[in-house]
Structures are given as structure tokens and as C-alpha cells.
Design a protein around this motif. Sequence first.
Motif, PDB file in Angstrom:
ATOM      1  N   UNK A  64      60.586   5.201  74.937  1.00 52.11           N
ATOM      2  CA  UNK A  64      60.425   4.605  73.614  1.00 52.11           C
ATOM      3  C   UNK A  64      59.731   3.255  73.698  1.00 52.11           C
ATOM      4  N   UNK A  65      60.058   2.470  74.707  1.00 55.49           N
ATOM      5  CA  UNK A  65      59.406   1.172  74.888  1.00 55.49           C
ATOM      6  C   UNK A  65      57.901   1.347  75.040  1.00 55.49           C
ATOM      7  N   UNK A  66      57.499   2.301  75.863  1.00 51.48           N
ATOM      8  CA  UNK A  66      56.068   2.554  76.071  1.00 51.48           C
ATOM      9  C   UNK A  66      55.376   2.967  74.777  1.00 51.48           C
ATOM     10  N   UNK A  67      56.067   3.783  73.974  1.00 56.02           N
ATOM     11  CA  UNK A  67      55.465   4.280  72.734  1.00 56.02           C
ATOM     12  C   UNK A  67      55.439   3.226  71.636  1.00 56.02           C
ATOM     13  N   UNK A 286      57.261   4.053  66.916  1.00 53.58           N
ATOM     14  CA  UNK A 286      57.196   4.498  68.299  1.00 53.58           C
ATOM     15  C   UNK A 286      57.895   5.833  68.484  1.00 53.58           C
ATOM     16  N   UNK A 287      59.018   6.018  67.766  1.00 51.83           N
ATOM     17  CA  UNK A 287      59.777   7.264  67.861  1.00 51.83           C
ATOM     18  C   UNK A 287      59.012   8.451  67.288  1.00 51.83           C
ATOM     19  N   UNK A 288      57.989   8.164  66.466  1.00 46.21           N
ATOM     20  CA  UNK A 288      57.176   9.228  65.872  1.00 46.21           C
ATOM     21  C   UNK A 288      55.940   9.543  66.713  1.00 46.21           C
ATOM     22  N   UNK A 292      56.245  10.132  72.744  1.00 48.08           N
ATOM     23  CA  UNK A 292      57.702  10.038  72.781  1.00 48.08           C
ATOM     24  C   UNK A 292      58.342  11.367  72.395  1.00 48.08           C
ATOM     25  N   UNK A 293      57.859  11.988  71.333  1.00 46.20           N
ATOM     26  CA  UNK A 293      58.459  13.256  70.899  1.00 46.20           C
ATOM     27  C   UNK A 293      58.281  14.333  71.971  1.00 46.20           C
ATOM     28  N   UNK A 302      67.672  15.430  72.489  1.00 48.02           N
ATOM     29  CA  UNK A 302      67.594  15.721  71.071  1.00 48.02           C
ATOM     30  C   UNK A 302      67.028  14.565  70.267  1.00 48.02           C
ATOM     31  N   UNK A 303      65.931  14.797  69.565  1.00 47.82           N
ATOM     32  CA  UNK A 303      65.311  13.748  68.748  1.00 47.82           C
ATOM     33  C   UNK A 303      65.987  13.726  67.378  1.00 47.82           C
TER      34      UNK A 303
END
Length: 334
Positions: A64-67, A286-288, A292-293, A302-303
Motif C-alpha cells: 500500500x505504501x508503494x501504491x 493507493x488502495x484502488x 495494490x489490488x 481480502x480487499x
Amino acid sequence: MKNFSKYLSVLCLGLLLLVAGCSGDESSSADNEDTDASSFPEKPITLIVPSAAGGGTDSTARALANATEDHLGESIGVENKEGGSGATGMTEGANADPDGYTVSMVFVELTMLNHLGLSDLTSDQFKPLGLVNLDPAALTVPADAPYDTIDEFIEYSKENPGEVKVGNAGTGSIWHIAAESFAKETELELNHVPFDGAAPAVTSLMGGHIDAVTVSPAEVLPQVESGDLKTLGVMSDKRSDMMPDVPTFEEEEVDVTPVGTWRGLVVPEDTPDEIAGKLEEAFLKGAEEEEFTEFMKNNGLGLEVKNSEEFEEFMNKESQFYGDIISDLDLGSN
């Protein structure tokens, strides 16, 4: 009388100037706060992970940090602060400067530790940013274990009371609660073995030092796919997308309350709303991101995304839920 009137006029003028000066200071202070928030961030962000490197929480945080970095315009460095079923790292995060430069990834234990009497830490000491993950507990054993189903595991454990060693991510961790809940509801006497995180527990299982773990599917997926381990069931009301062939406890007619972990992001409670808002927006974007997904999908995680308001409501419900479970299991001191 004239002198007194003159004195009074001077005094009033002085008071007016003092009030005006104070108002000007407040305005200047407010302007400074706005300026600080508008220019945030101006240096790298630290993301505290309250568990050992290599586990599901650590890998999720790093992905997540990278995204998220491109959405913040600054780098995000991950720091592992394991210990105390997450209490060590989460407490450090709660006590960090509320300037937005220290973000913490928290997990379900945040809503359990105070009920267990292990820490005074609660979700009220944070300002939530958002939820990014939700996973059930899974009962996993060595591939050559003398049981292939949950029923066979239960039968074996009853024939060998206190001998079956079940590893968890630390006393009071969600995986400890999962194993304790399973043991109570099936009337088993298990030997619970704590570790500083799920990864060390899985390593110990691979080495033959313990007999089972109750961690998430993601944390054993590589070893299951390699044929070294096998998962007997998931403690959920539906099958895991990562292990579609593995039955739920309910399908096996084992009456156990669904238990699982989740992971989200928070900052200290006194962090300015404007700064928290910027962080929330960046991390949820970032989570989208596809990187990351895809990472979550490929690693069996699980997202599940919730914004700050939804996450806060979710944590409050979780605190009540686990408070009741811990009380029923007589595990806490509160």
C-alpha cells in the motif's frame, strides 16, 4: 474627576489594543495552521507496522505504501515495531507527534487489547483514515498430519488432550482468540503457543515444532500451494476466494463464531483534520491502484475498503463484538 476620566479612557484604549493584538495572534496562528496543512507533506512519511516483517500486515503495508507514494508526492517508509500482540507498535503510533508524518497500520487486536487487560490502548486514541483488508481465520496443519478434515482434527485432539500445539500471533492476538474460541465451542484442550506475529508461527509449523496454526489464508497460501501445508477449514460464513476448495467450519457443521482479522490506517487523535483528510484521500486512492489490488489478489489477501467514517463505526462495533467474546471465554481481566 477629569484625571480619573482620562485614566479610564487610557485604560480602555489599552484593553482594546490588547484584545486586537490577541485577535491578530489567533488569526496569524490560524493562517499558519492553514499554510502547514496546505503544504503537507513536505518530507517523507513513516508508516508503523506493529508486527514482524514478512507477515500479512507487513506485506499489505509495504504494498500500500508503494501504491500511495505518488498520490502524496513523498516517500513512505515502513518501520516494524512488533511485540505485545501489536500493542508495542500501536502505542508508539498513538503517542507519535500528531503532525501527519507518522501513520500506523492497525489491526483487529486494537479492539481487543483493553478487553484482555493487556493494554489501555483503544481505537479512541487514533483518528481513522480507512480500512483496506479483511480476512478470516483458517485452521492449517502440515500436509502429512494424520487428519484431513476439521472433524478428524477434533477427534484427534480429543484423543490427545493438551498435546496438540496450536501456534498464534501472540497472546491476545486475533489468531489466539480464534483458536481459543474454536477450542471452547468444540470442547477441546489445545496447547496454545504464542509467537511475535503470524510469520514466525507459520515458520515453526513448517519446522514441525507445532501442529497447527489459526492464521489467515494469505499467511499460509504459499506453503499450501507448495504442498507443505494443508488448510482444513476457514472460520467464516463464506469460503475464501483464495482457497475456494476449502470448506467453512459451518459447512462442516462445526458451530464456531466467524473470527478474522482486518487492517486499516490511523494517525494520532490530535492530528489536524485537514492533514488527516489528505492522508485518507491518498491512501484510499493507493488502495484502488491496480498494483495494490493485484498484490492483494495474488497474495490471498481480502480487499475491503472503507473510508474514515465507515472505519470508525466498524472499529466501534468490533470492540463490542470482541469484548463479548473475550468475556464469554473468560480471557480478560476487565
